[in-house]
Write an enzyme that holds these catalytic residues in place. Structure first.
Site, PDB file in Angstrom:
ATOM      1  N   TYR A 138       0.861  -1.200   0.000  1.00  0.00           N
ATOM      2  CA  TYR A 138       0.000   0.000   0.000  1.00  0.00           C
ATOM      3  C   TYR A 138       0.881   1.228   0.000  1.00  0.00           C
ATOM      4  O   TYR A 138       1.836   1.311   0.769  1.00  0.00           O
ATOM      5  CB  TYR A 138      -0.909   0.028   1.229  1.00  0.00           C
ATOM      6  CG  TYR A 138      -2.360  -0.047   0.843  1.00  0.00           C
ATOM      7  CD1 TYR A 138      -2.897   0.923  -0.007  1.00  0.00           C
ATOM      8  CD2 TYR A 138      -3.186  -1.066   1.296  1.00  0.00           C
ATOM      9  CE1 TYR A 138      -4.223   0.860  -0.394  1.00  0.00           C
ATOM     10  CE2 TYR A 138      -4.510  -1.137   0.902  1.00  0.00           C
ATOM     11  CZ  TYR A 138      -5.023  -0.175   0.065  1.00  0.00           C
ATOM     12  OH  TYR A 138      -6.324  -0.234  -0.335  1.00  0.00           O
ATOM     13  N   GLU A 177      -0.517   4.794  -0.565  1.00  0.00           N
ATOM     14  CA  GLU A 177      -1.331   5.991  -0.855  1.00  0.00           C
ATOM     15  C   GLU A 177      -0.489   7.247  -0.673  1.00  0.00           C
ATOM     16  O   GLU A 177       0.249   7.372   0.307  1.00  0.00           O
ATOM     17  CB  GLU A 177      -2.558   6.023   0.051  1.00  0.00           C
ATOM     18  CG  GLU A 177      -3.638   5.065  -0.438  1.00  0.00           C
ATOM     19  CD  GLU A 177      -4.845   5.008   0.491  1.00  0.00           C
ATOM     20  OE1 GLU A 177      -4.682   5.306   1.678  1.00  0.00           O
ATOM     21  OE2 GLU A 177      -5.924   4.653   0.022  1.00  0.00           O
ATOM     22  N   ASP A 201      -5.707  13.411 -25.464  1.00  0.00           N
ATOM     23  CA  ASP A 201      -5.695  12.014 -25.003  1.00  0.00           C
ATOM     24  C   ASP A 201      -5.016  11.222 -26.122  1.00  0.00           C
ATOM     25  O   ASP A 201      -5.615  10.975 -27.172  1.00  0.00           O
ATOM     26  CB  ASP A 201      -7.130  11.546 -24.772  1.00  0.00           C
ATOM     27  CG  ASP A 201      -7.184  10.080 -24.340  1.00  0.00           C
ATOM     28  OD1 ASP A 201      -6.178   9.359 -24.493  1.00  0.00           O
ATOM     29  OD2 ASP A 201      -8.258   9.658 -23.872  1.00  0.00           O
ATOM     30  N   THR A 211      -3.114   5.967 -22.190  1.00  0.00           N
ATOM     31  CA  THR A 211      -2.992   4.638 -21.605  1.00  0.00           C
ATOM     32  C   THR A 211      -1.547   4.205 -21.815  1.00  0.00           C
ATOM     33  O   THR A 211      -0.793   4.847 -22.556  1.00  0.00           O
ATOM     34  CB  THR A 211      -3.914   3.614 -22.285  1.00  0.00           C
ATOM     35  OG1 THR A 211      -3.639   3.630 -23.686  1.00  0.00           O
ATOM     36  CG2 THR A 211      -5.384   3.925 -22.035  1.00  0.00           C
ATOM     37  N   LYS A 239      -1.278   0.330 -25.137  1.00  0.00           N
ATOM     38  CA  LYS A 239      -1.585   0.215 -26.574  1.00  0.00           C
ATOM     39  C   LYS A 239      -0.260   0.310 -27.336  1.00  0.00           C
ATOM     40  O   LYS A 239       0.558  -0.606 -27.240  1.00  0.00           O
ATOM     41  CB  LYS A 239      -2.597   1.288 -26.977  1.00  0.00           C
ATOM     42  CG  LYS A 239      -3.945   1.150 -26.235  1.00  0.00           C
ATOM     43  CD  LYS A 239      -4.970   2.125 -26.719  1.00  0.00           C
ATOM     44  CE  LYS A 239      -6.311   1.920 -26.033  1.00  0.00           C
ATOM     45  NZ  LYS A 239      -6.489   2.758 -24.833  1.00  0.00           N
ATOM     46  N   ARG A 262      -1.352  -2.619 -18.573  1.00  0.00           N
ATOM     47  CA  ARG A 262      -2.604  -1.868 -18.639  1.00  0.00           C
ATOM     48  C   ARG A 262      -2.556  -0.758 -17.601  1.00  0.00           C
ATOM     49  O   ARG A 262      -2.276  -1.004 -16.433  1.00  0.00           O
ATOM     50  CB  ARG A 262      -3.797  -2.773 -18.332  1.00  0.00           C
ATOM     51  CG  ARG A 262      -3.882  -4.010 -19.183  1.00  0.00           C
ATOM     52  CD  ARG A 262      -5.235  -4.648 -19.095  1.00  0.00           C
ATOM     53  NE  ARG A 262      -6.193  -3.825 -19.806  1.00  0.00           N
ATOM     54  CZ  ARG A 262      -6.291  -3.784 -21.138  1.00  0.00           C
ATOM     55  NH1 ARG A 262      -5.521  -4.550 -21.896  1.00  0.00           N
ATOM     56  NH2 ARG A 262      -7.164  -2.991 -21.702  1.00  0.00           N
TER      57      ARG A 262
END
Ligand code: DSN
Length: 428
Positions: free
Chosen positions: A45, A47, A191, A217, A220, A226
């Protein structure tokens, strides 16, 4: 070992190995990217941001996240990067959260013309929360008319203009978009989820000098795990004069970081961030440009061959890695869903796609979208791509000829053995 799940993973590996992957948004990562994604970092974790976490024990993931940020900035010549967005849609949502108020007008590329859900579609958060307006392509050329974009922007006075698409095969005039944004007082977001890898290879126009904010992203054409990212060429003072409690101007980097966490997400996926760092390292190697050039050459070879066989490609060709084919030009009665099903039976994976001004619904469609990023990673050259177009054309010529489709599938499975995928691993 969970036999049920790992047997299914084996089956998926076999599917990927034996078929021809033409989904424009997919690619095959390196083994190193898969190893980082499947690492012990998934347990951590973290954060917050490097050096400012809400959990202890983050010394190592801090280093990893900093390397990912530095490499991404180097790839795009950027001053700021946030590598935490879990996806491109979440990167976009975080930007909207950071720079807009609910109800603000936005202007994006129409989903039914090749745009993306997260740019204001009525069924997406972006269209539900903001006042979404759209520009599109011209019916005769399949191209975006920038004068019409300007007229639309003057009409709707957007606070944010979005350029970028999921199914547009032409390059973008980011400079003209910026001039329009400046004229109406809007921020400009690009984008680049689809063409990012080709932009990184300097084979397409560079949005970084023109756009206030860029999202992408990473899976691609960037060929990473991903995920999503947010980038800025240059950090800048927020245009709304927002100040901290101590009276200092809040920079856009701080606004975007807060929008991603705690605004939009909780704990970052540090295993995916490590895999992003690995992928960005690969993009920084000299061989990346060679890959990008081959992706483009393959797309152009396929587009030329489709056109010579009587298929209509929206906009008449491609500048990037994809093309959108209107099947009605050759087979008026064949829809995208039927074409997709028939091709999948031959282990050729494409996706049905609406074409601009489509007479059919999004579940049926009149088109298919084809991309070359994944097959180029497999090692395909132009002559392989021409062979693929021949197979596709033969299958679409009679989608009910099951024996012929089965023969082609056997031929393809045999053909793909010459393009090995994750050979050294039993399970990936
Ligand atoms: N679903 C992606 C694509 O296929 O283009 C975009 O998010």
């Amino acid at each position: 070992m969970d036999k049920i799940i790992f047997d299914l993973i084996e089956k998926e590996l076999s599917r990927q190995r034996h078929g021809i992957e033409l989904i424009a948004s997919e690619n095959f990562t390196s083994q190193a990217v898969i190893d980082a994604t499947g690492s012990c970092l998934t347990n951590k974790y973290a954060e917050g941001y490097p050096g400012k976490r809400y959990y202890g024990g983050c010394e190592i993931v801090d280093q990893i996240e900093n390397i990912a940020i530095q490499r991404l900035c180097e790839v795009f010549g950027a001053e700021y990067a946030n590598v935490q967005p879990h996806s491109g849609a979440q990167a976009n949502a975080a930007v909207f959260l950071g720079v807009l108020k609910p109800g603000d007008p936005i202007l994006g590329f129409d989903l039914s013309h090749g745009g993306h859900l997260s740019h204001g579609s009525a069924v997406n958060y972006s269209g539900l929360v903001y006042n979404a307006n759209f520009y599109g392509v011209e019916p005769d050329t399949g191209l975006i008319d920038m004068d019409k974009v300007e007229a639309k922007a003057l009409e709707v006075k957007p606070k944010l203009i979005i350029c970028g698409a999921s199914a547009y095969s032409r390059d973008w005039d980011y400079g003209r978009f910026r001039a329009i944004a400046d004229k109406v007082g809007a921020l400009l977001l690009a984008d680049i989820a689809h063409p990012a890898g080709l932009i990184a290879a300097k084979l397409l126009n560079d949005p970084i000098p023109h756009c206030h904010i860029v999202t992408s992203t990473t899976h691609k054409t960037l060929r990473g795990p991903r995920g999503g990212v947010i980038i800025m060429g240059k950090d800048f003072e927020n245009p709304w004069g927002k100040k901290t409690n101590k009276g200092a101007t809040i920079m856009m980097s701080a606004i975007l970081n807060s929008a991603v966490f705690p605004g939009m997400q909780g704990g970052p996926l540090e295993h995916v961030i490590a895999a992003k760092a690995v992928a960005f390292g690969e993009i920084l190697s000299p061989s990346w440009k060679v890959y990008g050039q081959q992706v483009q050459a393959n797309a152009q070879a396929m587009a030329g061959s489709f056109i010579s066989k009587g298929y209509h490609i929206i906009s008449g060709g491609t500048d990037n890695h994809l093309m959108l084919i209107d099947l009605r030009s050759k087979y008026p009665d064949l829809n995208g869903r039927q074409a997709e099903d028939a091709l999948i039976n031959a282990d050729i994976t494409i996706n049905k796609n609406m074409v601009p001004f489509d007479s059919r619904s999004a579940f049926v469609t009149s088109g298919i979208r084809v991309g070359t990023a994944a097959i180029t990673t497999r090692g395909f050259k132009e002559e392989d791509c021409l062979r693929v177009v021949d197979w596709i054309d033969t299958i679409l010529g009679d989608i009910n000829d099951e024996a012929r489709i089965a023969n082609i599938r056997d031929e393809i499975n045999e053909y793909m053995t010459a393009f090995p995928l994750y050979e050294d691993k039993v399970t990936v």
